[in-house]
Design an enzyme around this catalytic site. Structure first.
Site, PDB file in Angstrom:
ATOM      1  N   SER A 238       0.814  -1.212   0.000  1.00  0.00           N
ATOM      2  CA  SER A 238       0.000   0.000   0.000  1.00  0.00           C
ATOM      3  C   SER A 238       0.847   1.261   0.000  1.00  0.00           C
ATOM      4  O   SER A 238       0.767   2.078  -0.914  1.00  0.00           O
ATOM      5  CB  SER A 238      -0.946  -0.009   1.213  1.00  0.00           C
ATOM      6  OG  SER A 238      -1.719   1.167   1.244  1.00  0.00           O
ATOM      7  N   LYS A 281      -4.925  -3.838   1.184  1.00  0.00           N
ATOM      8  CA  LYS A 281      -5.746  -3.529   0.012  1.00  0.00           C
ATOM      9  C   LYS A 281      -6.819  -2.497   0.352  1.00  0.00           C
ATOM     10  O   LYS A 281      -7.159  -1.640  -0.471  1.00  0.00           O
ATOM     11  CB  LYS A 281      -6.379  -4.803  -0.540  1.00  0.00           C
ATOM     12  CG  LYS A 281      -5.381  -5.759  -1.173  1.00  0.00           C
ATOM     13  CD  LYS A 281      -4.590  -5.075  -2.275  1.00  0.00           C
ATOM     14  CE  LYS A 281      -3.613  -6.004  -2.942  1.00  0.00           C
ATOM     15  NZ  LYS A 281      -2.776  -5.305  -3.961  1.00  0.00           N
ATOM     16  N   SER A 313      -1.405 -16.728 -11.381  1.00  0.00           N
ATOM     17  CA  SER A 313      -0.052 -16.198 -11.592  1.00  0.00           C
ATOM     18  C   SER A 313       0.910 -16.814 -10.582  1.00  0.00           C
ATOM     19  O   SER A 313       0.490 -17.423  -9.582  1.00  0.00           O
ATOM     20  CB  SER A 313      -0.039 -14.676 -11.432  1.00  0.00           C
ATOM     21  OG  SER A 313      -0.340 -14.318 -10.093  1.00  0.00           O
TER      22      SER A 313
END
Length: 391
Positions: A238, A281, A313
């Site tokens: 963040s 997040k 991923s």
């Protein structure tokens, strides 16, 4: 989880005012006489918000014979050259810096491809310990297959910079990191230094992308996460975006765009997404709004974040249950299909383009609509309901 669109990618336009002047001319040539054509075009120009009919005026300065030939030629080419309707994402002449690309199968790579396909010049920031293997793979052609753009060409990466977005300045780097062999041979990799290097190399950029996240205790429930682990997650996932934008903002051209990646765990409970990542997040999304205000007022730069659905991923696999989340999405999302990285890349290209010039401070969901669901419809409790399924 947080860590290819061609330049011809189009948004269908229903407004006839986007049609080309050539198409308007052809239609007029059929329906009106030569003597009244100028007046008709003037009306069409006005209807389509063309500021002046002077763009068409030179056509009428020639003789009637020349004009008739031109009209005949235009009409004869109607079937041969039909201009495409709609709007194109065009980023030619723009420079994009994408932070957090270390392989060829994550969202960061997909965003780079979409921006490149739209015409942007690509600069990458790669985590220092992963830099050597990433550059080696590039040189040896291991990424060539995934570098292919829709037009058949290969995505060109102008430069790759070493970057560790956890550290703002060289003074912030602990001695044990400086002495770490994985950092040996690399220099100028703090956020401040990378921004200065990009400035010296290119002067300015137009697009900044934050595609990185890390939580050393991501597999731990929040109640078992240490203070150190929690703060590390917020720092890497963040605050790193705040720092990147702070240092790059002076070299982002007015009208530019900055994009980050978030996840639905910021606002909904996702068991297993721990270690402070859900908190990081949530902070990222809140910061997006504040940064949109500050960057918009000070530098006319837009700030948005994409809430992307689960992707298989390498980075996401570290969490340990990515396959389960993809299966859950397939069963419960309104659109029952697996999300592709290209879909997130295309959204980023749109947000970076002038087509999104009024969009800032937004969380854009690209998750097949999973964010809209209040319950998991695959639950046995709903077995007697006639819930529609994809064919």
């Amino acid at each position: 989880m947080a860590v290819a669109a061609a330049s011809s990618l189009q948004i269908t336009a229903t407004n006839p005012c986007y049609f080309s002047a050539k198409r308007i001319f052809r239609a007029s040539a059929v329906n009106v006489g030569i003597t009244s054509l100028r007046a008709s075009l003037a009306k069409l120009s006005s209807a389509c918000h063309i500021s002046s009919g002077q763009h068409f005026h030179p056509t009428f300065t020639s003789s009637r014979a020349k004009f008739s030939k031109a009209a005949t030629k235009a009409l004869s080419q109607t079937a041969e050259s039909k201009p495409e309707s709609g709007l194109c994402i065009n980023l030619k002449g723009k420079k994009a810096f994408i932070a957090g690309v270390a392989d060829d199968n994550g969202y960061g790579w997909a965003i780079a491809k979409s921006l490149a396909a739209a015409g942007a010049e690509i600069l990458l920031g790669t985590w220092v310990p992963a830099l050597n293997i990433f550059e080696t793979s590039l040189r040896r052609g291991k990424f060539d297959e995934s570098r292919v753009l829709p037009d058949g060409s290969l995505m060109e990466i102008t430069k790759v910079y070493a970057l560790d977005a956890v550290f703002d300045t060289l003074e912030d780097v602990p001695e044990d990191i400086k002495a770490n062999k994985r950092y040996a041979g690399s220099s100028n990799w703090t956020v401040e230094e990378v921004a200065e290097c990009v400035k010296q190399d290119f002067g300015s950029i137009d697009i900044l992308v934050h595609s990185l996240a890390n939580a050393p205790e991501v597999t731990k429930p929040l109640l078992e996460t240490s203070r150190k682990g929690y703060l590390a997650a917020v720092s890497a996932s963040s605050y790193s975006y705040v720092s990147l934008l702070k240092h790059f903002l002076p070299i982002i051209n007015p009208g530019g765009s900055s994009i980050s990646l978030t996840y639905i765990a910021s606002e909904r409970i996702i068991p297993g997404y721990g270690g402070g990542m859900s908190s990081a997040k949530a902070a990222l999304e809140s910061d997006t709004k504040v940064l949109a205000f500050e960057a918009g007022r000070k530098h006319k730069v837009r700030v948005n974040t994409i809430s992307a659905g689960p992707l298989r991923s390498r980075a996401a696999k570290a969490i340990g249950f990515i396959d389960m989340m993809i299966d859950y999405s397939l069963e419960n999302a309104p659109l029952q299909k697996e999300l592709s990285a290209d879909e997130v890349g295309n959204t980023a290209a749109f947000l970076a383009s002038p087509l999104a010039s009024a969009i800032t401070g937004a969380v854009i969901y690209v998750d097949n609509g999973l964010n809209a669901m209040g319950v998991g419809v695959d639950s046995p409790i709903f077995k007697d309901l006639n819930i529609p399924k994809a064919h």
